[in-house]
Write a protein that holds these residues in place. Structure first.
Motif, PDB file in Angstrom:
ATOM      1  N   ARG A 100     -37.752   5.283  10.109  1.00  0.00           N
ATOM      2  CA  ARG A 100     -38.008   5.513  11.184  1.00  0.00           C
ATOM      3  C   ARG A 100     -36.634   6.525  12.961  1.00  0.00           C
ATOM      4  N   LYS A 101     -37.248   7.133  13.322  1.00  0.00           N
ATOM      5  CA  LYS A 101     -35.831   8.271  13.840  1.00  0.00           C
ATOM      6  C   LYS A 101     -35.316   7.288  15.523  1.00  0.00           C
ATOM      7  N   VAL A 102     -33.879   7.526  15.175  1.00  0.00           N
ATOM      8  CA  VAL A 102     -33.262   6.756  15.793  1.00  0.00           C
ATOM      9  C   VAL A 102     -32.094   7.350  16.347  1.00  0.00           C
ATOM     10  N   ARG A 103     -32.093   6.735  17.680  1.00  0.00           N
ATOM     11  CA  ARG A 103     -30.388   7.861  18.413  1.00  0.00           C
ATOM     12  C   ARG A 103     -29.557   6.597  18.373  1.00  0.00           C
ATOM     13  N   VAL A 104     -28.321   7.431  18.789  1.00  0.00           N
ATOM     14  CA  VAL A 104     -27.326   6.265  18.645  1.00  0.00           C
ATOM     15  C   VAL A 104     -26.153   6.965  19.436  1.00  0.00           C
ATOM     16  N   ASP A 105     -25.100   6.349  20.175  1.00  0.00           N
ATOM     17  CA  ASP A 105     -24.668   6.476  21.660  1.00  0.00           C
ATOM     18  C   ASP A 105     -23.425   7.144  20.275  1.00  0.00           C
ATOM     19  N   PRO A 106     -22.801   8.763  20.316  1.00  0.00           N
ATOM     20  CA  PRO A 106     -21.632   8.267  19.669  1.00  0.00           C
ATOM     21  C   PRO A 106     -20.422   8.607  19.690  1.00  0.00           C
ATOM     22  N   LYS A 107     -20.117   7.245  20.735  1.00  0.00           N
ATOM     23  CA  LYS A 107     -19.034   6.668  21.052  1.00  0.00           C
ATOM     24  C   LYS A 107     -18.805   5.609  18.942  1.00  0.00           C
ATOM     25  N   ILE A 108     -20.176   4.904  19.194  1.00  0.00           N
ATOM     26  CA  ILE A 108     -19.900   4.097  18.004  1.00  0.00           C
ATOM     27  C   ILE A 108     -20.910   5.221  16.132  1.00  0.00           C
TER      28      ILE A 108
ATOM     29  N   ILE B  71     -33.754   6.320   8.966  1.00  0.00           N
ATOM     30  CA  ILE B  71     -33.326   5.058   8.706  1.00  0.00           C
ATOM     31  C   ILE B  71     -34.404   4.638   8.258  1.00  0.00           C
ATOM     32  N   SER B  72     -34.216   3.405   7.033  1.00  0.00           N
ATOM     33  CA  SER B  72     -35.315   3.226   7.120  1.00  0.00           C
ATOM     34  C   SER B  72     -35.425   1.599   7.917  1.00  0.00           C
ATOM     35  N   GLN B  73     -36.079   0.839   7.871  1.00  0.00           N
ATOM     36  CA  GLN B  73     -36.232  -0.438   8.156  1.00  0.00           C
ATOM     37  C   GLN B  73     -35.206  -1.490   8.002  1.00  0.00           C
ATOM     38  N   LYS B  74     -35.098  -1.387   6.874  1.00  0.00           N
ATOM     39  CA  LYS B  74     -33.835  -2.240   6.016  1.00  0.00           C
ATOM     40  C   LYS B  74     -32.392  -1.553   6.714  1.00  0.00           C
TER      41      LYS B  74
ATOM     42  N   THR C 199     -30.961   3.122  19.382  1.00  0.00           N
ATOM     43  CA  THR C 199     -32.597   2.925  20.472  1.00  0.00           C
ATOM     44  C   THR C 199     -34.092   4.402  19.330  1.00  0.00           C
ATOM     45  N   LYS C 200     -34.892   3.194  18.884  1.00  0.00           N
ATOM     46  CA  LYS C 200     -35.772   3.880  18.330  1.00  0.00           C
ATOM     47  C   LYS C 200     -36.761   4.842  19.163  1.00  0.00           C
TER      48      LYS C 200
END
Length: 61
Positions: free
Chosen positions: A10-18, A43-46, A59-60
């Motif tokens: 899955r494609k995910v987005r993360v806050d640059p702070k974390i 990243i994978s589902q696991k 965020t997905k």
């Protein structure tokens, strides 16, 4: 026959702070992941489950 389960990515987005915390957790998982940009990853589902367990917000897409 033994059935094999393929991980879906899955494609995910993360806050640059974390982001650093997330990358550390992903590396410890032992599975591959791929950076698309500075804050977006495949990243994978696991790995999604692991991040949720560690309370790392993402965020997905």
């Amino acid at each position: 026959m033994e059935s094999q389960q393929l991980d879906t990515y899955r494609k995910v987005r993360v806050d640059p702070k974390i982001e650093v915390k997330m990358i550390g957790a992903l590396r410890k998982s032992g599975q591959q992941f791929r950076a698309v940009s500075r804050t977006e990853y495949y990243i994978s589902q696991k790995q999604c489950d692991l991040l949720s367990k560690l309370n790392i917000q993402y965020t997905k897409l």
